[in-house]
Design a protein around this motif. Structure first.
Motif, short mmCIF file in Angstrom:
data_model
loop_
_atom_site.label_atom_id
_atom_site.label_comp_id
_atom_site.label_asym_id
_atom_site.label_seq_id
_atom_site.Cartn_x
_atom_site.Cartn_y
_atom_site.Cartn_z
N VAL A 288 1.04 -1.05 0.38
CA VAL A 288 0.09 0.05 0.17
C VAL A 288 1.10 1.69 0.21
O VAL A 288 0.36 2.24 -0.73
N PHE A 289 2.28 0.91 1.04
CA PHE A 289 2.89 2.30 1.08
C PHE A 289 3.17 2.76 -0.38
O PHE A 289 3.15 3.80 -0.81
N CYS A 290 3.92 1.77 -0.87
CA CYS A 290 4.86 1.40 -1.82
C CYS A 290 3.80 2.60 -3.51
O CYS A 290 3.78 3.20 -4.27
N ASP A 291 2.49 1.43 -3.06
CA ASP A 291 1.36 2.19 -5.03
C ASP A 291 0.92 3.31 -4.65
O ASP A 291 1.10 4.08 -5.15
N ILE A 292 0.88 4.10 -3.06
CA ILE A 292 0.57 5.57 -2.56
C ILE A 292 1.69 6.19 -2.89
O ILE A 292 1.53 7.32 -4.03
N THR A 293 3.16 6.06 -2.84
CA THR A 293 3.96 6.57 -3.41
C THR A 293 4.59 6.36 -4.92
O THR A 293 5.80 7.47 -5.39
N GLY A 294 4.60 5.21 -5.13
CA GLY A 294 5.30 4.96 -6.27
C GLY A 294 6.84 4.67 -6.39
O GLY A 294 7.58 5.07 -7.30
N ILE A 295 7.57 4.31 -5.34
CA ILE A 295 8.81 4.29 -4.90
C ILE A 295 8.96 2.72 -5.61
O ILE A 295 9.74 1.88 -5.05
N ASN A 296 8.12 1.22 -5.49
CA ASN A 296 8.51 0.38 -5.77
C ASN A 296 8.86 -0.38 -6.93
O ASN A 296 9.06 -1.17 -7.26
N GLY A 297 8.88 0.66 -8.13
CA GLY A 297 8.78 0.01 -9.32
C GLY A 297 8.57 -0.94 -10.41
O GLY A 297 8.79 -1.82 -11.26
N LYS A 298 7.24 -1.79 -9.32
CA LYS A 298 6.42 -2.09 -9.85
C LYS A 298 5.28 -1.50 -11.01
O LYS A 298 5.06 -0.50 -11.06
N THR A 299 5.25 -2.34 -12.09
CA THR A 299 4.42 -1.94 -13.28
C THR A 299 2.94 -2.53 -13.25
O THR A 299 2.63 -3.12 -11.79
N ASN A 300 1.96 -2.10 -13.52
CA ASN A 300 1.42 -2.67 -14.08
C ASN A 300 0.86 -3.37 -14.38
O ASN A 300 1.05 -4.37 -14.98
N PRO A 301 0.30 -4.47 -13.64
CA PRO A 301 0.17 -5.74 -14.11
C PRO A 301 -0.64 -6.84 -15.10
O PRO A 301 -1.02 -7.21 -15.67
N TYR A 302 -1.35 -5.39 -15.86
CA TYR A 302 -2.43 -5.60 -16.63
C TYR A 302 -1.81 -4.51 -17.93
O TYR A 302 -1.50 -3.38 -17.75
N ALA A 303 -2.91 -4.37 -18.87
CA ALA A 303 -2.50 -4.43 -20.25
C ALA A 303 -3.32 -3.15 -20.76
O ALA A 303 -4.44 -2.94 -20.32
N ALA A 304 -2.45 -1.57 -20.39
CA ALA A 304 -3.25 -0.35 -20.46
C ALA A 304 -3.15 -0.33 -22.18
O ALA A 304 -3.18 -1.36 -23.32
N THR A 305 -4.67 0.48 -22.30
CA THR A 305 -4.65 0.75 -24.16
C THR A 305 -4.18 1.93 -24.28
O THR A 305 -3.82 3.08 -23.49
N TYR A 306 -4.49 1.89 -25.58
CA TYR A 306 -3.53 3.14 -26.67
C TYR A 306 -4.59 3.54 -27.44
O TYR A 306 -4.91 3.32 -27.91
N ASP A 307 -4.71 5.46 -27.28
CA ASP A 307 -5.61 6.05 -28.15
C ASP A 307 -4.73 6.26 -29.05
O ASP A 307 -3.72 7.26 -28.80
N VAL A 308 -4.88 5.98 -30.03
CA VAL A 308 -3.88 6.80 -30.96
C VAL A 308 -4.11 8.52 -31.16
O VAL A 308 -3.51 8.83 -32.27
N ASN A 309 -4.91 8.85 -30.67
CA ASN A 309 -5.04 10.41 -30.69
C ASN A 309 -4.16 10.56 -29.52
O ASN A 309 -4.37 12.04 -29.41
N THR A 310 -3.18 10.16 -29.07
CA THR A 310 -2.28 10.44 -28.18
C THR A 310 -1.23 11.57 -28.42
O THR A 310 -1.04 10.97 -29.38
N ASP A 311 -1.46 12.69 -27.89
CA ASP A 311 -0.50 13.09 -28.08
C ASP A 311 0.92 13.22 -28.11
O ASP A 311 1.48 12.36 -26.78
N VAL A 312 1.77 13.30 -29.21
CA VAL A 312 3.03 12.73 -28.79
C VAL A 312 4.17 13.22 -29.05
O VAL A 312 4.14 14.88 -29.25
N ASP A 313 4.52 13.64 -27.15
CA ASP A 313 5.71 15.14 -27.19
C ASP A 313 6.93 14.78 -27.45
O ASP A 313 8.02 14.77 -27.24
N THR A 314 6.87 15.56 -29.22
CA THR A 314 8.13 15.25 -29.69
C THR A 314 9.61 15.88 -29.46
O THR A 314 10.35 15.80 -29.68
N SER A 315 8.76 17.24 -28.63
CA SER A 315 10.36 17.96 -28.37
C SER A 315 11.54 17.26 -26.28
O SER A 315 12.60 17.45 -27.22
#
Length: 186
Positions: free
Chosen positions: A36-63
């Motif tokens: 719980v602590f690591c999920d809240i703070t984001g310090i554990n390095g664990k990635t999401n165990p489920y597939a994310a969706t990708y929106d083809v309209n996502t703005d790509v930051d080319t800078s």
């Protein structure tokens, strides 16, 4: 022994047993509390165990350019050959990317593997979105079989500006004895 001394000893034993039970319970509680602590703070390095969706309209930051490094290792006792075909890639936040990982079972027996990811620095894990990954499922390989396993991902454009490089590490475990995956694929 006198009666008061015996009574004091009994109370001390009860207190010590209660302390031991309390410490044991606290030890059990630490694992979910740590998660719980690591999920809240984001310090554990664990990635999401489920597939994310990708929106083809996502703005790509080319800078911006982010360097993603890939490291593979085997848990002690896992005998597969396991390597990232791409060791390092430069990406733009919001851009969909694909890399491949190679595995080979050099043994004479069928083995089921499971890759567990970790990201360093841990904060970057919150911004790594995998749309396809071999790490989502157990991977069975028959004796002598080899495979290329794709991993498709994008880095969220909200990644903090100070993170310019992060490392995605996979550790491969032998889960044959505990696997529910059937070995025959054909």
């Amino acid at each position: 022994m006198t009666q008061p001394s015996q009574s004091n000893n009994n109370r001390m034993v009860i207190k010590l047993v209660a302390i031991v039970i309390g410490m044991f319970g606290f030890g059990f509680a630490l694992v979910p509390l740590y998660d719980v602590f690591c999920d809240i703070t984001g310090i554990n390095g664990k990635t999401n165990p489920y597939a994310a969706t990708y929106d083809v309209n996502t703005d790509v930051d080319t800078s911006r350019e982010i360097t993603v490094e890939f490291i593979t290792r085997n848990q002690s006792g896992m005998v597969w050959d396991f390597e990232a075909r791409t060791k390092r890639i430069t990406v733009h936040p919001g851009e969909l990317n694909t890399v491949e990982f190679y595995v080979k079972n050099p043994t004479a027996k069928d083995i089921v593997g499971q890759a567990i990811p970790s990201v360093s620095p841990g904060t970057a894990a919150l911004y790594l979105n995998k749309t396809e990954c071999f790490c989502f499922e157990q991977q069975p390989l028959q004796a002598g079989e080899e495979a290329l396993m794709p991993m498709q991902f994008y880095v969220d454009p909200q990644l903090p500006e100070d993170i310019k490089v992060f490392t995605l590490s996979y550790t491969l475990y032998d889960v044959t004895g505990t696997s529910s995956v059937a070995m025959n694929r054909g």
